[in-house]
Design an enzyme around this catalytic site. Structure first.
Site, PDB file in Angstrom:
ATOM      1  N   LYS A  92      15.770   4.926 -50.088  1.00  0.00           N
ATOM      2  CA  LYS A  92      16.250   5.813 -49.310  1.00  0.00           C
ATOM      3  C   LYS A  92      15.439   6.149 -47.793  1.00  0.00           C
ATOM      4  CE  LYS A  92      18.862   9.847 -50.253  1.00  0.00           C
ATOM      5  NZ  LYS A  92      20.210   9.887 -51.005  1.00  0.00           N
ATOM      6  N   GLY A 194      29.060  21.785 -48.524  1.00  0.00           N
ATOM      7  CA  GLY A 194      29.014  20.594 -47.510  1.00  0.00           C
ATOM      8  C   GLY A 194      30.176  19.641 -47.833  1.00  0.00           C
TER       9      GLY A 194
HETATM   10  P1  NAD Z   1      26.038  18.432 -46.559  1.00  0.00           P
HETATM   11  O1  NAD Z   1      24.902  18.559 -45.566  1.00  0.00           O
HETATM   12  O2  NAD Z   1      27.281  18.119 -46.248  1.00  0.00           O
HETATM   13  O3  NAD Z   1      25.922  19.859 -47.270  1.00  0.00           O
HETATM   14  C1  NAD Z   1      24.902  20.602 -47.637  1.00  0.00           C
HETATM   15  C2  NAD Z   1      25.471  22.290 -47.520  1.00  0.00           C
HETATM   16  O4  NAD Z   1      24.088  22.835 -48.184  1.00  0.00           O
HETATM   17  C3  NAD Z   1      25.545  22.391 -46.135  1.00  0.00           C
HETATM   18  O5  NAD Z   1      26.524  23.170 -45.907  1.00  0.00           O
HETATM   19  C4  NAD Z   1      24.199  23.480 -45.782  1.00  0.00           C
HETATM   20  O6  NAD Z   1      24.681  24.458 -45.006  1.00  0.00           O
HETATM   21  C5  NAD Z   1      24.112  24.067 -47.344  1.00  0.00           C
HETATM   22  N1  NAD Z   1      22.473  24.318 -47.464  1.00  0.00           N
HETATM   23  C6  NAD Z   1      21.436  23.932 -47.033  1.00  0.00           C
HETATM   24  N2  NAD Z   1      20.389  24.656 -47.596  1.00  0.00           N
HETATM   25  C7  NAD Z   1      20.925  25.697 -48.176  1.00  0.00           C
HETATM   26  C8  NAD Z   1      20.321  26.797 -49.079  1.00  0.00           C
HETATM   27  N3  NAD Z   1      19.267  26.747 -49.155  1.00  0.00           N
HETATM   28  N4  NAD Z   1      21.396  27.548 -49.711  1.00  0.00           N
HETATM   29  C9  NAD Z   1      22.683  27.442 -49.594  1.00  0.00           C
HETATM   30  N5  NAD Z   1      23.029  26.503 -49.011  1.00  0.00           N
HETATM   31  C10 NAD Z   1      22.586  25.465 -48.278  1.00  0.00           C
HETATM   32  O7  NAD Z   1      25.273  17.395 -47.650  1.00  0.00           O
HETATM   33  P2  NAD Z   1      26.374  16.975 -48.759  1.00  0.00           P
HETATM   34  O8  NAD Z   1      26.497  15.213 -48.534  1.00  0.00           O
HETATM   35  O9  NAD Z   1      27.326  17.752 -49.291  1.00  0.00           O
HETATM   36  O10 NAD Z   1      25.277  16.542 -50.152  1.00  0.00           O
HETATM   37  C11 NAD Z   1      24.917  17.776 -50.821  1.00  0.00           C
HETATM   38  C12 NAD Z   1      23.676  17.333 -51.845  1.00  0.00           C
HETATM   39  O11 NAD Z   1      24.255  16.432 -52.865  1.00  0.00           O
HETATM   40  C13 NAD Z   1      22.412  16.876 -51.393  1.00  0.00           C
HETATM   41  O12 NAD Z   1      21.471  17.314 -52.044  1.00  0.00           O
HETATM   42  C14 NAD Z   1      22.660  15.439 -51.298  1.00  0.00           C
HETATM   43  O13 NAD Z   1      21.416  14.556 -51.509  1.00  0.00           O
HETATM   44  C15 NAD Z   1      23.272  15.173 -52.668  1.00  0.00           C
HETATM   45  N6  NAD Z   1      24.232  14.085 -52.858  1.00  0.00           N
HETATM   46  C16 NAD Z   1      25.044  13.742 -52.033  1.00  0.00           C
HETATM   47  C17 NAD Z   1      26.063  12.720 -52.188  1.00  0.00           C
HETATM   48  C18 NAD Z   1      27.108  12.235 -51.088  1.00  0.00           C
HETATM   49  O14 NAD Z   1      27.964  11.466 -51.507  1.00  0.00           O
HETATM   50  N7  NAD Z   1      27.201  13.082 -49.977  1.00  0.00           N
HETATM   51  C19 NAD Z   1      25.850  11.937 -53.335  1.00  0.00           C
HETATM   52  C20 NAD Z   1      24.814  12.043 -54.129  1.00  0.00           C
HETATM   53  C21 NAD Z   1      23.893  13.239 -53.955  1.00  0.00           C
END
Ligand code: NAD
Length: 360
Positions: A92, A194
């Site tokens: 990562k 998100g």
């Molecule tokens: P993203 O950045 O698109 O979305 C994250 C969302 O969380 C944003 O809308 C942000 O405003 C919100 N956020 C941040 N802090 C917050 C809080 N304290 N309270 C409420 N909302 C809050 O990220 P993503 O790609 O949707 O990923 C979300 C999670 O899933 C992350 O932890 C990421 O590591 C994990 N993840 C994502 C993927 C992927 O394919 N994108 C794969 C595995 C794991």
């Protein structure tokens, strides 16, 4: 009298002595003054294959926080790939900075150059704060990148597939808890709407679940609420909600001493990495409260399965079919946890660790 200040050993050994270092093979610090790039790449394991894991850009409070985050995340990737049956190791990267202000194409290109120096030991992709355009910039400097736009022959944004896998894990947890995987009428609170969270809301509302959404971004709350008819819940009020399922899809460590006093859900099942603030303490606490916790690294593997497919000639249908297996694996893990009297996290981890150990 002269008093000698003794620095605690842990402060003198913040790298190999870092509690999150646990078995890492390599950690690379990337610094470029011209673009302002400050990044850390963590390679936890290359036993099963090259270390693949996304790059996160985040405004960390300090460097140690960034280091700890990358180490915890890269270790999680090893076990995510392993339990998903993929021939990939775990890695990562984090870029320190505010993605909305500090991110430039030059900075991403420079990051791509650093990735290239690792000769394929580490393969990158998107994570929080990073999008497919950024991956395009990285791709201009290295071939060791996935999640590039479909127009460039890649698999695009992995988030919809991640969301589908989380949905599968959630349905399997429901089946285990209630004897039916129907989510119609169930109250689900999605924290973080998100890339992944929004897609999850779509699946849930299509099935007729009563969905609450929570985010720190007011615009997103309004947009997603309007589009899917989801109800907004502000701030940390989400932890007091009378809900069936809590779906953390923002950042990690939201299952902790404080929130566990308040959470009244039957199931925790979301996309965020490292949801348990402390794997052992909070894994056990969740179990004692009778909450079914679907291990994060198991159910959020859809995106990884998707980008893995990109490495071997992308086939979306096959990636979705493999992601669907998350349903069966989740059921298997929940049963194993009950029979062996161990936490669900431990049940999943032991299977993942065994596959790595056997390969060694
Ligand atoms: P993203 O950045 O698109 O979305 C994250 C969302 O969380 C944003 O809308 C942000 O405003 C919100 N956020 C941040 N802090 C917050 C809080 N304290 N309270 C409420 N909302 C809050 O990220 P993503 O790609 O949707 O990923 C979300 C999670 O899933 C992350 O932890 C990421 O590591 C994990 N993840 C994502 C993927 C992927 O394919 N994108 C794969 C595995 C794991």
């Amino acid at each position: 009298m002269e008093v000698t200040q003794v620095t605690p050993m842990k402060d003198l050994n913040p790298l190999f002595g870092n509690e999150a270092f646990m078995g890492h093979e390599q950690v690379v610090f990337c610094n470029d003054e011209e673009t302002g790039l400050k990044a850390i790449i963590g390679i936890h394991s290359t036993t099963l294959g090259p270390a693949l894991g996304g790059t996160r850009m985040w405004k960390y409070n300090n460097e140690m926080e960034a280091l700890r985050d990358v180490l915890r995340l890269s270790r999680g990737m090893t076990f995510k790939a392993s339990i998903s049956g993929l021939n990939l190791g775990g890695g990562k990267a984090v870029i320190i900075g505010d993605a909305s202000k500090d991110k430039t194409d030059d900075l991403m290109r420079r990051f791509g150059k650093f990735v290239d120096t690792l000769g394929g030991n580490y393969i990158t992709a998107e994570d929080v704060g990073i999008n497919t355009h950024d991956m395009e910039m990285v791709k201009s400097q290295t071939d060791h990148v996935t999640g590039i736009p479909e127009s460039m022959g890649g698999s695009g944004d992995p988030s919809p597939v991640t969301a589908y896998g989380v949905y599968m894990g959630m349905k399997a947890s429901a089946m285990y808890k209630w004897g039916t995987d129907k989510l119609e009428g169930k109250v689900v609170a999605v924290q973080g709407i998100g890339h992944v969270g929004e897609n999850l809301v779509k699946h849930l509302t299509e099935e007729g679940a009563k969905v609450y959404i929570n985010d720190i971004n007011e615009d997103r709350l309004q947009t997603v609420s309007k589009e899917f008819g989801a109800e907004i819940i502000y701030g940390d009020g989400i932890y007091d909600l009378d809900m069936d399922i809590y779906a953390p899809c923002a950042l990690g460590a939201t299952v902790n001493d404080v929130t566990l006093q308040r959470l009244k859900c039957a199931i925790i099942s979301g996309a965020a990495n490292n949801q348990l603030a402390d794997e052992q303490i909070h894994g056990k606490a969740v179990m004692e409260k009778g909450i079914i916790y679907a291990p994060d690294f198991l159910i959020n593997a859809g995106g990884l399965i998707n980008v893995y497919s990109e490495l071997h000639g992308y086939n979306r249908d096959e990636a979705l079919r493999k992601t669907e297996n998350i349903y069966d694996t989740t059921l298997q893990i929940l049963k194993k946890s009950e029979t062996e009297g161990v936490t669900t996290h431990q049940a999943a981890l032991s299977i993942a660790q065994k596959r790595v150990a056997d390969h060694k």
